[in-house]
Each structure stands twice: as structure tokens, then as C-alpha cells.
Scaffold this active site. Structure first.
Site, PDB file in Angstrom:
ATOM      1  N   GLY A 189       0.670  -1.396  -0.140  1.00 35.61           N
ATOM      2  CA  GLY A 189       0.153   0.060   0.021  1.00 35.61           C
ATOM      3  C   GLY A 189       0.849   1.110  -0.034  1.00 35.61           C
ATOM      4  N   CYS A 190       0.335   2.128   0.601  1.00 33.09           N
ATOM      5  CA  CYS A 190       1.038   3.656   0.622  1.00 33.09           C
ATOM      6  C   CYS A 190       2.468   3.483   1.285  1.00 33.09           C
ATOM      7  CB  CYS A 190       0.228   4.408   1.427  1.00 33.09           C
ATOM      8  SG  CYS A 190      -1.613   4.755   0.935  1.00 33.09           S
ATOM      9  N   ALA A 191       2.830   2.316   2.105  1.00 28.72           N
ATOM     10  CA  ALA A 191       4.001   2.384   2.516  1.00 28.72           C
ATOM     11  C   ALA A 191       5.306   1.842   1.713  1.00 28.72           C
ATOM     12  CB  ALA A 191       3.852   1.280   4.088  1.00 28.72           C
TER      13      ALA A 191
END
Length: 346
Positions: A139-141
Site C-alpha cells: 500500500g502507501c508504505a
């Protein structure tokens, strides 16, 4: 982590764009649950996003699409964006494709087997013995974790050159049939984009990667992620994200820094994934930063929306262009729930 040089950084966006007022009007027209949309439509006004880029014209999103159509668009658009940033990153590093020894590819907004890196490698001119590391689910990480992974691999084999590319097509997951408020929030903030970089222990550097780490919190699987449904992915956004960040970030960051022999006072600038305006506010509060410190994060959010993993790389690109501070910490949050950190020096 041994010291690894960031030789280049490149970004790209797809060809279609929508202003926030256009997105709001289209959402009002397209969403099946008009009452729910009207109740939550202020999120478009409060998101502080001016526009975002999309992998399809806005009319595409008005029609129903199943897994096959969504996946076909994901593969086509992601291949194009990945080729674009890969070529830019390799050229900016003063290299040719045959110089690349390994390829880390990060994406969570679609599926492809063979993976995107395998699909584009021959056309890019990468060697047949290229080492490939496709990564899914971050995801965003993924913007931070993917770069950190490439750096660790480059450190493990001094002299090798690793290409890192992340592409996310968040808009393909827009679900007009959903009665989940998170679907409307996603429509208000998500955009599409790509970023790439080359890292090695050798060469002229934009910055040097010197350390990093992660924090994974137990019993937080429901805070952020995707649900796999028919006819496509459904976003998981919990209202608890900003207050969770405000409550938990400081301790997580201090631990990542301490493990690398740094303190928070050593950091000249945090370079953060701008997941949303409330998240940016929560980061500033948690880290005792003056309001407005994360100006580049707000600029990227306004210009592109939340593109998931690539977004923090857009922030880093602007930070380098403005003048790389002496010591920088990149941070991003993702499903798990996790916080990823990466330490860079000028």
C-alpha cells in the site's frame, strides 16, 4: 544498512486529469447512493486537492467494470508508467539498461502474473539475468519500503545497480456500487502515478541512504487496506487513522531512529507520505513540528492527490530540487498497520 547512494529519482503521471470540482460533479452523477454521497460530499471540498491524474478518461469510471476489465486497464496503464519512469531513472543515473543488475517493483492496486517487471524488462533492454523482486500488499508504505529493499540489496552486493519502480493506479478501484463511506472518501482523494530510482554503492549521488526500519502494530489489520470483492478491490479506510498516527507515530519514529544510532533532534527535515490533509496535520502534531512544516507534502497532495506508494517519492523529488537538507527521514504508513522509515543524508 550500509551506505547506498541514490543515483537518480524520476516521477510520472498518466495522461488524463480531473480537477477536484470535476471529480465532485462526476461523483455526484455516478454514485448509486445519492443520499450517502450528498451527506459526505464535503470531503471533496476539505481534501485540499486541486486536481489529480487518472489512467482513464473520467467517462470510463461512469460505467460498470468487472475484474477482467479492471485488470486489463491496470496492466496496460502500469506497464506504460513503469516503462516511462524506469527509462527516466536509468538515464538520469548516467546508465544504460544493460548496466542494471536488479529490479524491485512495487504495486498494490492490481494483479499481474507474470508481474509488471517481467513484462517490461525485455522492452527496456534489461539483461536476461536481471534479478527481479516484485512486491505486493505494501500500500502507501511501499514508497519507502520498496526503496529501502532496493538499497539493502545494493548494499549486500557492492557495486551492483538496482532499479526501483513503484506504480499505483488507485482510481481503477473506484466503486460506484458501494454503500461504504470509505468509497466516497477514496474517490475524493485518490490519484494515479509512478516513481522510480536507481541505487548503488557506487556513483554520483543525489543523496545517501544510511539506515531505516519499520514498525508493525498488532491487531490493526482493519485500519487500512483492500477487500477483495466482486467486481473489484474495495478500499479499507478507518476514521481512526489520523488519531492513531497522532498517538503512535512519535514512539515508532524514535525507535527507528535509535536503531540506526540517530535521534529525532538530528533530523533536519521529515519527508512524509501525504495520505490526506488530516494525516499531514496529525504528523505535525505527533512530531511537534510547527504547523505548515510539511509544505511540500501539502503541495504534492494538492497537485496529484494521494497516489499511494509513489506519492512520497514525489515529495522527495521536490525536496531535492529545493535543496537537500543534511539529514532527512522518509516516512509512510501502510496496511498492516505499519510505519516505514528511511534515513538519508545529503
Amino acid at each position: 544498512m550500509s551506505r547506498v547512494k541514490l543515483l537518480s529519482l524520476a516521477t510520472a503521471v498518466p495522461p488524463f486529469a480531473a480537477r477536484q470540482d470535476e471529480a465532485k460533479a462526476a461523483g455526484r452523477e455516478m454514485f448509486g447512493r445519492k443520499n450517502l454521497f450528498d451527506k459526505l460530499s464535503s470531503v471533496f471540498d476539505n481534501a485540499r486537492i486541486d486536481q489529480r491524474n487518472l489512467v482513464a478518461p473520467i467517462e470510463w469510471y461512469s460505467k460498470p467494470h468487472g475484474w477482467a476489465e479492471r485488470t486489463a486497464l491496470y496492466v496496460e496503464a502500469t506497464e506504460a508508467l513503469a516503462r516511462d519512469v524506469a527509462r527516466k531513472a536509468i538515464a538520469s543515473a548516467g546508465l544504460v539498461p544493460a548496466d542494471i543488475d536488479g529490479f524491485v517493483f512495487v504495486s498494490t492496486t492490481g494483479i499481474a502474473t507474470p508481474s509488471i517487471d517481467a513484462r517490461i524488462a525485455p522492452g527496456l533492454g534489461l539483461r536476461q539475468n536481471i534479478r527481479r523482486v516484485p512486491m505486493f500488499g505494501l500500500g502507501c508504505a511501499g514508497g519507502v519500503t520498496g526503496l529501502a529493499t532496493a538499497a539493502r540489496l545494493a548494499a549486500a552486493e557492492p557495486g551492483t545497480k538496482w532499479l526501483y519502480v513503484t506504480v499505483e493506479t488507485c482510481s481503477i478501484s473506484i466503486r460506484l456500487d458501494s454503500d461504504d463511506p470509505a468509497a466516497i472518501v477514496a474517490t475524493a482523494i485518490f490519484g494515479d502515478g509512478a516513481a522510480g530510482a536507481v541505487v548503488s554503492s557506487e556513483g554520483e549521488a543525489l543523496a545517501t541512504i544510511v539506515g531505516g526500519g519499520e514498525k508493525l502494530w498488532p491487531d490493526t489489520l482493519g485500519i487500512m487496506g483492500w477487500r477483495v470483492e466482486d467486481p473489484g478491490l474495495a478500499v479499507v479506510f478507518d476514521r481512526a487513522i489520523p488519531p492513531f498516527v497522532e498517538a503512535e507515530l512519535e514512539q515508532a519514529i524514535d525507535k527507528i531512529l535509535a536503531d540506526s544510532g540517530w535521534r529525532r533532534e538530528d533530523i533536519d527535515r521529515f519527508c512524509c507520505h501525504p495520505g490526506g490533509v488530516k494525516v499531514i496535520d496529525a504528523i505535525e502534531t505527533a512530531m511537534d513540528l510547527p504547523v505548515g512544516t510539511l509544505d511540500l507534502e501539502r503541495e504534492v497532495l494538492a497537485d496529484h492527490g494521494n497516489m499511494s506508494a509513489p506519492t512520497v517519492m514525489f515529495v522527495l523529488e521536490r525536496l531535492i530540487a529545493r535543496g537537500m537538507p543534511e539529514k532527512v527521514m522518509m516516512t509512510a504508513f501502510g496496511p498492516g498497520f505499519t510505519c516505514a522509515g528511511l534515513l538519508l543524508t545529503r
